[in-house]
Design a protein around this motif. Sequence first.
Motif, mmCIF file in Angstrom:
data_model
loop_
_atom_site.group_PDB
_atom_site.id
_atom_site.type_symbol
_atom_site.label_atom_id
_atom_site.label_comp_id
_atom_site.label_asym_id
_atom_site.label_seq_id
_atom_site.Cartn_x
_atom_site.Cartn_y
_atom_site.Cartn_z
ATOM 1 N N ASN A 229 0.837 -1.205 0.000
ATOM 2 C CA ASN A 229 0.000 0.000 0.000
ATOM 3 C C ASN A 229 0.868 1.251 0.000
ATOM 4 O O ASN A 229 0.885 2.040 0.941
ATOM 5 C CB ASN A 229 -0.943 0.000 1.211
ATOM 6 C CG ASN A 229 -0.190 -0.105 2.533
ATOM 7 O OD1 ASN A 229 0.942 -0.595 2.570
ATOM 8 N ND2 ASN A 229 -0.806 0.358 3.608
ATOM 9 N N PHE A 230 1.592 1.437 -1.112
ATOM 10 C CA PHE A 230 2.547 2.529 -1.215
ATOM 11 C C PHE A 230 1.933 3.807 -1.774
ATOM 12 O O PHE A 230 2.594 4.847 -1.779
ATOM 13 C CB PHE A 230 3.734 2.119 -2.090
ATOM 14 C CG PHE A 230 4.474 0.912 -1.588
ATOM 15 C CD1 PHE A 230 4.724 0.739 -0.238
ATOM 16 C CD2 PHE A 230 4.932 -0.055 -2.469
ATOM 17 C CE1 PHE A 230 5.410 -0.360 0.229
ATOM 18 C CE2 PHE A 230 5.618 -1.171 -2.012
ATOM 19 C CZ PHE A 230 5.857 -1.332 -0.658
ATOM 20 N N VAL A 231 0.710 3.724 -2.302
ATOM 21 C CA VAL A 231 0.088 4.875 -2.958
ATOM 22 C C VAL A 231 -1.136 5.319 -2.162
ATOM 23 O O VAL A 231 -2.092 4.560 -2.008
ATOM 24 C CB VAL A 231 -0.322 4.558 -4.400
ATOM 25 C CG1 VAL A 231 -0.976 5.772 -5.051
ATOM 26 C CG2 VAL A 231 0.886 4.105 -5.216
ATOM 27 N N THR A 232 -1.081 6.534 -1.641
ATOM 28 C CA THR A 232 -2.242 7.136 -0.989
ATOM 29 C C THR A 232 -3.033 7.891 -2.043
ATOM 30 O O THR A 232 -2.460 8.638 -2.841
ATOM 31 C CB THR A 232 -1.811 8.097 0.127
ATOM 32 O OG1 THR A 232 -1.018 7.384 1.083
ATOM 33 C CG2 THR A 232 -3.014 8.686 0.825
ATOM 34 N N ALA A 233 -4.355 7.686 -2.045
ATOM 35 C CA ALA A 233 -5.185 8.252 -3.103
ATOM 36 C C ALA A 233 -6.309 9.096 -2.530
ATOM 37 O O ALA A 233 -6.639 9.021 -1.340
ATOM 38 C CB ALA A 233 -5.760 7.132 -3.971
ATOM 39 N N LYS A 234 -6.889 9.892 -3.392
ATOM 40 C CA LYS A 234 -8.068 10.682 -3.058
ATOM 41 C C LYS A 234 -9.041 10.596 -4.228
ATOM 42 O O LYS A 234 -8.626 10.359 -5.377
ATOM 43 C CB LYS A 234 -7.689 12.134 -2.796
ATOM 44 C CG LYS A 234 -7.072 12.843 -3.997
ATOM 45 C CD LYS A 234 -6.697 14.274 -3.663
ATOM 46 C CE LYS A 234 -6.074 14.963 -4.874
ATOM 47 N NZ LYS A 234 -5.704 16.367 -4.581
ATOM 48 N N THR B 244 -7.219 9.738 -7.759
ATOM 49 C CA THR B 244 -5.902 10.151 -8.245
ATOM 50 C C THR B 244 -4.893 9.940 -7.116
ATOM 51 O O THR B 244 -5.252 9.949 -5.936
ATOM 52 C CB THR B 244 -5.878 11.633 -8.656
ATOM 53 O OG1 THR B 244 -6.213 12.445 -7.521
ATOM 54 C CG2 THR B 244 -6.857 11.908 -9.774
ATOM 55 N N ALA B 245 -3.661 9.749 -7.495
ATOM 56 C CA ALA B 245 -2.604 9.557 -6.494
ATOM 57 C C ALA B 245 -2.384 10.853 -5.733
ATOM 58 O O ALA B 245 -2.239 11.925 -6.332
ATOM 59 C CB ALA B 245 -1.319 9.104 -7.163
ATOM 60 N N LEU C 145 -4.300 0.859 -8.147
ATOM 61 C CA LEU C 145 -5.168 1.049 -6.995
ATOM 62 C C LEU C 145 -4.451 1.903 -5.958
ATOM 63 O O LEU C 145 -3.225 1.816 -5.810
ATOM 64 C CB LEU C 145 -5.560 -0.289 -6.356
ATOM 65 C CG LEU C 145 -6.479 -1.210 -7.165
ATOM 66 C CD1 LEU C 145 -6.614 -2.566 -6.472
ATOM 67 C CD2 LEU C 145 -7.855 -0.582 -7.355
ATOM 68 N N GLY C 146 -5.221 2.721 -5.254
ATOM 69 C CA GLY C 146 -4.671 3.517 -4.167
ATOM 70 C C GLY C 146 -5.607 3.472 -2.986
ATOM 71 O O GLY C 146 -6.769 3.052 -3.105
#
Length: 436
Positions: free
Chosen positions: A130-135, A150-151, A174-175
């Motif tokens: 889970n390296f990508v935090t998204a909104k 989006t990242a 995926l984020g």
Amino acid sequence: MENPVQFVQWLRSVAPYIHAFRGKTFVVAFPGELVMAGALPVLAQDLSLLHALGIKIVIVHGSRPQVAEQLALRNVEGRFHNGIRITDTAALECSKEAAGELRLDIEAAFSQGLPNTPMAHSAIRIISGNFVTAKPIGIVNGIDFGLTGTARKVAYDTIDRILEAGNLVLLGPLGFSPTGEAFNLTMEDVAVSTATALRADKLIFITETPMMADQDGDEIRELSFMQAEQELNASYLPPDSAFYLEHAIKASRGGVGRIHIVPYKMDGSALLELFTHDGVGTMVTSENLESLREATIEDVGGIIKLIEPLEADGTLVKRGRELIEREINYFSVIEHDGVIFGCAALYPFPFDKMAEMACLTVNPDVQSQGDGERILKHMEKRARRAGFHSLFVLTTRTEHWFLKRGFVKASVDDLPKDRQKMYNWQRKSLVLIKQL
């Protein structure tokens, strides 16, 4: 071996690339179509070869056709707007399933190790997480994108430690939000965000699109990011090519030095792009060669306007117009549409084979786009061409920026004798030196 002489010549010709790429970070992104076409095993072999050459690899995969398959199995119609999927709950579940299957397929491809194959004796480990935090994208022009996101942030420090340990990193489309929600992302967005966060040396899109061509049908081999913007704004490119070029421009503005858009239908296209002079794809460069140049007397006004705020707050030593005019040959500038938005000066100390870089300044409005680093590299090249062995700076506020770019702490005694005499003990500037 039918032609050993040709082989030796070829191996010698690629040696400079091997030296240049060792220790560099490449983000390699490819769409789900590449997997559908059966090209994954060969790509895994090529990327394994790059890894064996000491290149740090981050892989980003897409999953659009695989998600479409999952939706079709559930009799759910996929919806898009401007090339981006509108993700409802059903589509998100399909995205999760597709990403999971692709992750296993990619890990399996990198686990090859049969004798007499390019991956014999390889032991590559791929790490994902889970390296990508998204909104969420939210509602744009009345279109609700649902669970499409989006990242927002990439855990570059964690990824960097994994790469330094000799592993590959795998990221999917995926984020995740801090509240535990999952969002469907585009592969291109994840790749650009990752390359920018890591300050990657290269971002390579291995795509389903053919070589880009201009309006006259001529192949587009290399573009500066400003030229790429012009081609994009001309609105003649096919939608898929335009989408990749748009993200290449974004990555370039984010500080990624080279972005390559390479067709996967050519066997070994990634290797041909990297290890041959002309390549087989389109390269977008962050440095506009026409705008990064040595200064002329006409640039004095632009330089003064740029550095005056930093002189006022004490970051830079004050220089009058007459001094800058006398020393204009020492300056280099970055120019865009006639506006100077970056500069630096190089003062020679020939007897000591050293040069001082001073007055490194970038317009605050564009400081996050990598222009400072481009100016630094330009000044290093300029110093090398002049025969200098080391470059030094005196700074009171930007120590860490220079330390991250290869400078080391030194003392006033390490400066050339003539420069020691001019040292301002009231400012107490730190001395940093870099070997060229």
